[in-house]
Design a protein around this motif. Structure first.
Motif, PDB file in Angstrom:
ATOM      1  N   ALA A 121       0.836  -1.211   0.000  1.00 52.83           N
ATOM      2  CA  ALA A 121       0.000   0.000   0.000  1.00 52.83           C
ATOM      3  C   ALA A 121       0.868   1.258   0.000  1.00 52.83           C
ATOM      4  O   ALA A 121       0.544   2.246  -0.682  1.00 52.83           O
ATOM      5  N   ALA A 164       2.156   1.650  -3.545  1.00 55.77           N
ATOM      6  CA  ALA A 164       1.081   2.088  -4.448  1.00 55.77           C
ATOM      7  C   ALA A 164       0.769   3.569  -4.286  1.00 55.77           C
ATOM      8  O   ALA A 164       0.290   4.221  -5.222  1.00 55.77           O
ATOM      9  N   ASN A 165       1.054   4.105  -3.084  1.00 56.27           N
ATOM     10  CA  ASN A 165       0.796   5.522  -2.818  1.00 56.27           C
ATOM     11  C   ASN A 165       2.066   6.382  -2.915  1.00 56.27           C
ATOM     12  O   ASN A 165       2.043   7.554  -2.540  1.00 56.27           O
ATOM     13  N   LYS A 175      -3.041   4.073  -9.475  1.00 58.49           N
ATOM     14  CA  LYS A 175      -4.285   3.517  -8.941  1.00 58.49           C
ATOM     15  C   LYS A 175      -4.015   2.909  -7.568  1.00 58.49           C
ATOM     16  O   LYS A 175      -2.958   2.330  -7.330  1.00 58.49           O
ATOM     17  N   LYS A 176      -4.982   3.043  -6.689  1.00 58.53           N
ATOM     18  CA  LYS A 176      -4.855   2.441  -5.357  1.00 58.53           C
ATOM     19  C   LYS A 176      -5.262   0.974  -5.438  1.00 58.53           C
ATOM     20  O   LYS A 176      -6.283   0.552  -4.881  1.00 58.53           O
ATOM     21  N   ASP A 226      -3.799   2.523   4.151  1.00 61.35           N
ATOM     22  CA  ASP A 226      -4.766   3.239   3.305  1.00 61.35           C
ATOM     23  C   ASP A 226      -6.102   2.511   3.369  1.00 61.35           C
ATOM     24  O   ASP A 226      -6.255   1.434   2.787  1.00 61.35           O
ATOM     25  N   ASP A 245      -8.728   3.005   1.911  1.00 64.47           N
ATOM     26  CA  ASP A 245      -9.420   2.939   0.626  1.00 64.47           C
ATOM     27  C   ASP A 245      -8.731   2.028  -0.397  1.00 64.47           C
ATOM     28  O   ASP A 245      -9.161   1.951  -1.556  1.00 64.47           O
ATOM     29  N   ILE A 246      -7.680   1.360   0.003  1.00 64.50           N
ATOM     30  CA  ILE A 246      -6.934   0.513  -0.929  1.00 64.50           C
ATOM     31  C   ILE A 246      -7.804  -0.628  -1.438  1.00 64.50           C
ATOM     32  O   ILE A 246      -8.664  -1.147  -0.721  1.00 64.50           O
TER      33      ILE A 246
END
Length: 378
Positions: free
Chosen positions: A165, A168-169, A178-179, A207, A209-210
């Motif tokens: 995560a 990805a961020n 993209k998450k 995250d 919202d992942i």
């Protein structure tokens, strides 16, 4: 009369010397027995692989454990590894054959061997058995000669999920924006879902919202299907994928190379395994979630030699026992920014200290598991 006295003296002397001679022979015999008894017989240990070596993952880690045992104890142990292949019709007969031979400790692994061991171990009470990555059901018969090793793969996978995560961020070169992260499992079974539950929890810790693209191959040997499913995840926009599928999971690493995306290996340090043969692939494997089968087998033999191995019980080993964790190698330090690595190290400390409690798929009902999977569905 004089002759009788002389004869008596001679007899007495013969008797005395005879006793002295017998005494010396007894001492020599006793000394020889002590030397013979003090010579330690080698401990004979055999590992049965219900698959083949070369998976660069789970079974190779077990094999490395045998190498560590041999390195530690030298000629005090005799070790052997038997590859039984993925043909499950060979597993039970091989286990029985080996049980009838003169091995002291017989090691097997994976949930697929538990049923066979439960059946055969009580028939050979003089043998000692170790099963790793699962536990026998101790309520079924006398299994007091079996020691089961379980791994807290959920703890190591929490770190893998948090790392995924974070990446990805991040602004690392291959991030899609993209998450979305990926998870590729061998089969939809509790031990694989224990990886998944920890992975999702760790990712959501970073995250909330992942999203996680989840795929199951259906076995642990079909690397072509593994690649196909991993490609689909990357094509959805996943920046990074985590393979938990043994040999089949190597397909994930092939897909990462083809799509120029990141991957997380499993069980063994997969980046180092490809460092020479495929450096391009190795440079995409940011770390591996190590399930240290090797360390746990060496630990078990050490405890056995000390007389402290708890046969008749199952033991779960995690971050604290260094039985799971993330590979900290040159690729990890090169690819992952220092602040993210420090963040992961802090999380590890919190898990060991009990500040973070990681959920487990073991004992979790299907509805709860589906709720977790659906919550991160892309």
């Amino acid at each position: 009369m004089r002759k009788i006295i002389v004869f008596a003296v001679i007899l007495s002397l013969m008797f005395i010397f005879g006793l002295t001679g017998c005494g010396k022979n007894s001492e020599v015999s006793k000394e020889q027995t002590t030397v013979a008894d003090s010579k330690e017989k080698p401990l004979k240990i055999v590992l049965l692989i219900n698959g083949t070596l070369g998976d660069k993952s789970f079974f190779d880690s077990a094999n490395h454990g045998m190498e560590l045992i041999k390195k530690e104890y030298g000629d005090k142990v005799i070790t052997k590894v038997i590859e039984m292949s993925y043909d499950n019709s060979k597993w039970e007969p091989t286990l029985q054959d080996v049980s009838e031979q003169d091995w002291d400790i017989i090691i097997v692994g994976t949930w697929q061997m538990a049923e066979y061991l439960q059946k055969l171990a009580p028939q050979y009470p003089e043998k000692k058995y170790i099963i790793f990555d699962t536990s026998v059901d101790y309520s079924k018969g006398n299994l007091s000669n079996v020691y089961s090793i379980l791994y807290k793969q959920n703890e190591g996978s929490f770190l893998a999920g948090a790392l995924a995560a974070k990446i990805a961020n991040s602004n690392m070169p291959l991030v899609t924006g993209k998450k979305l992260i990926g998870f590729l499992g061998g089969m939809d079974i509790p031990v694989i879902n224990d990886f998944l539950v920890g992975y999702i929890q760790g990712a959501q810790y970073v995250d909330k919202d992942i999203k996680v693209a989840i795929s199951y191959i259906g076995d642990f040997s079909d690397s072509a299907k593994g690649k196909e499913l991993a490609l689909a995840q990357y094509q959805q926009g996943a920046t990074i994928g985590f393979n938990v599928a043994g040999q089949a999971g190597l397909g994930q690493l092939d897909a990462a190379k083809e799509m120029k995306r990141y991957a997380i290996g499993v069980d063994s340090d997969q980046a180092l395994l490809f460092a020479e043969s495929d450096p391009e692939k190795a440079n995409l494997i940011v770390t591996s979630m190590l399930k240290r089968v090797d360390n746990s087998l060496l630990r078990a033999i050490k405890l056995y030699k000390e007389g402290n191995l708890k046969f008749g019980e199952a033991e779960a080993l995690g971050l604290k026992e260094e039985a799971v964790g993330l590979a900290d190698n040159e690729y990890y330090r090169k690819l992952v920014p220092e602040d993210i690595r420090q963040f992961i190290e802090d999380l590890k400390t919190k898990i060991i200290n009990g500040e973070i409690k990681v959920d487990s798929a073991f004992g979790m009902d299907t509805n709860k598991l589906n709720e977790i999977r659906n919550a991160v569905k892309p």
